[in-house]
Write a protein that holds these residues in place. Structure first.
Motif, PDB file in Angstrom:
ATOM      1  N   GLY A   1      28.283  -8.324  33.932  1.00 43.04           N
ATOM      2  CA  GLY A   1      28.921  -9.389  34.407  1.00 43.04           C
ATOM      3  C   GLY A   1      28.414 -10.500  34.395  1.00 43.04           C
TER       4      GLY A   1
ATOM      5  N   MET B   1      36.739  -7.488  35.120  1.00 43.85           N
ATOM      6  CA  MET B   1      35.293  -6.628  35.336  1.00 43.85           C
ATOM      7  C   MET B   1      35.033  -7.304  34.166  1.00 43.85           C
ATOM      8  SD  MET B   1      34.249  -4.994  37.882  1.00 43.85           S
ATOM      9  CE  MET B   1      34.780  -4.405  39.110  1.00 43.85           C
ATOM     10  N   LYS B   2      35.750  -6.733  32.725  1.00 43.53           N
ATOM     11  CA  LYS B   2      35.488  -6.910  31.611  1.00 43.53           C
ATOM     12  C   LYS B   2      35.247  -8.992  31.175  1.00 43.53           C
ATOM     13  CE  LYS B   2      38.206  -2.712  29.837  1.00 43.53           C
ATOM     14  NZ  LYS B   2      39.614  -2.784  28.815  1.00 43.53           N
ATOM     15  N   SER B   3      36.177  -9.449  31.915  1.00 41.71           N
ATOM     16  CA  SER B   3      35.605 -10.801  31.995  1.00 41.71           C
ATOM     17  C   SER B   3      34.415 -11.413  32.152  1.00 41.71           C
ATOM     18  CB  SER B   3      37.052 -11.542  32.160  1.00 41.71           C
ATOM     19  OG  SER B   3      37.213 -11.795  33.797  1.00 41.71           O
TER      20      SER B   3
ATOM     21  N   ASP C   1      40.384  -3.864  36.460  1.00 44.06           N
ATOM     22  CA  ASP C   1      39.542  -3.988  34.727  1.00 44.06           C
ATOM     23  C   ASP C   1      39.595  -5.002  34.547  1.00 44.06           C
ATOM     24  OD1 ASP C   1      39.240  -1.297  36.095  1.00 44.06           O
ATOM     25  OD2 ASP C   1      40.956  -0.722  35.281  1.00 44.06           O
ATOM     26  N   LYS C   2      40.223  -6.057  33.872  1.00 45.48           N
ATOM     27  CA  LYS C   2      40.608  -7.076  33.418  1.00 45.48           C
ATOM     28  C   LYS C   2      39.308  -8.247  33.636  1.00 45.48           C
ATOM     29  CE  LYS C   2      45.533  -6.477  31.957  1.00 45.48           C
ATOM     30  NZ  LYS C   2      47.315  -7.320  32.321  1.00 45.48           N
TER      31      LYS C   2
END
Length: 357
Positions: free
Chosen positions: A31, A315-317, A312-313
């Motif tokens: 991240g 985390m993915k960003s 989750d959105k």
């Protein structure tokens, strides 16, 4: 042919069944914005002398002990330096609890290392609730505690941020005199210093306070904590602790971090973080993607999202926060208070979620 002996064949049952503590850094995440470990966003620099590393260090560096005693308003005899507050937890369980016989009392949800430490020493868990601690009478609490040797009160509590009043802590300690130790974990106390239980140590032998330099002092990487209590409680612990628990390098940094100008800087940073937290609370409470917000103390805010998928959105960003399962629901999120730029990423994430509803 002799059967090969595998490690699991000789493990004690409690270790074989042990569920290890899952720290914020135990998962291999990637991240760009890290708000998952309640770390300070402020980095510091220190001067080090490395010319004497061929010699063993002072087991309890007197300059550090004296400095922390002065900071806490106590005497040096009431202070033990540990490898983070986590070692303090382990020392208390190992010193005061009999394996396979005794128990410790916890008020769930709370910091996970109390349970992991007890499990690893084959000490039973008396699982109580934060609701009982905060709303129950002292008589109800004492009845539920039963014969537990240690009673852990995380104050402010992680991950809820809730506070137990000093009046209730003192009443619990009085009712448990000569029966149990009341362990007050003050890892986040710098964010609400008026709530410290250090003032109770003069009246109660059976209160132990755990402290750390990991949070407000911005030294999570140093792994330094302190145990504050009556000298008679510390005496057997001093027999159990490792012979050289504090390295020379750690002692040098800790001593500098506890100088008066450094403490003044820490308090200034706490003020900034508390203001930033108030703003984050406003954003969360106004967001249509948030179900509820726990408004407690500490350098974090815990909130329940309406849709777990939104974690989750984030985390993915690249926005890394700490997901939790609380009260039987897995859509909770703990957000550490970072700097202005980091919290701006949280704001943008919330705005994106709001626009999708």
């Amino acid at each position: 042919m002799t059967k090969q002996l595998f490690p699991k064949d000789i493990l004690p049952d409690n270790i074989n069944a042990l569920a290890a503590y899952s720290s914020a850094k135990s998962q291999k995440l990637t991240g760009s914005t890290w708000l998952n470990a309640n770390e300070s966003p402020y980095s510091k620099t220190f001067e080090l002398s490395l010319s004497d590393l061929n010699r063993y260090p002072d087991p309890q560096p007197q300059n550090v002990i004296d400095a922390y005693a002065q900071y806490a308003g106590l005497t040096a005899e009431q202070v033990l330096m540990t490898r983070g507050a986590d070692e303090g937890i382990e020392l208390l369980v190992r010193t005061y609890c009999k394996s396979g016989e005794d128990s410790i009392a916890l008020f769930l949800p709370t910091y996970g290392m109390y349970k992991v430490t007890a499990d690893s020493h084959n000490v039973a868990i008396n699982a109580l609730t934060q609701e009982l601690l905060l709303e129950g009478s002292v008589e109800q609490i004492i009845t539920a505690v039963g014969n537990s040797k240690l009673v852990f009160i995380c104050n402010p509590n992680n991950p809820t941020g809730s506070l137990t009043t000093l009046n209730k802590i003192s009443a619990i300690a009085k009712a448990l005199e000569n029966k149990a130790l009341v362990v007050v974990d003050e890892a986040y106390i710098e964010f609400c210093p008026q709530q410290t239980a250090t003032t109770l140590l003069q009246d109660f032998i059976n209160i132990v306070i755990l402290r750390t330099l990991s949070k407000a002092f911005a030294l999570a990487g140093l792994r330094t904590g302190f145990m504050l209590t009556n000298p008679s409680v510390l005496a057997p612990i001093r027999k159990v602790i490792a012979p050289y628990p504090v390295s020379r390098v750690v002692a040098q940094i800790a001593e500098q971090a506890l100088q008066s100008d450094a403490i003044t800087q820490m308090r200034r940073q706490v003020t900034i973080l508390n203001r930033a937290k108030a703003i984050l609370l406003q954003w969360l409470e106004a967001s249509p993607a948030v179900n509820q917000v726990l408004n407690g103390q500490g350098n974090f805010v815990t909130a329940q999202l309406k849709d777990k998928a939104n974690i989750d959105k984030a985390m993915k960003s690249g926005l890394i926060m700490r997901p939790f399962t609380l009260y039987g629901q897995d859509n909770w999120l703990r957000i550490s208070i970072g700097n202005e730029q980091e919290l701006e990423q949280v704001k943008l994430w919330l705005e994106t979620l709001g626009s999708e509803l």
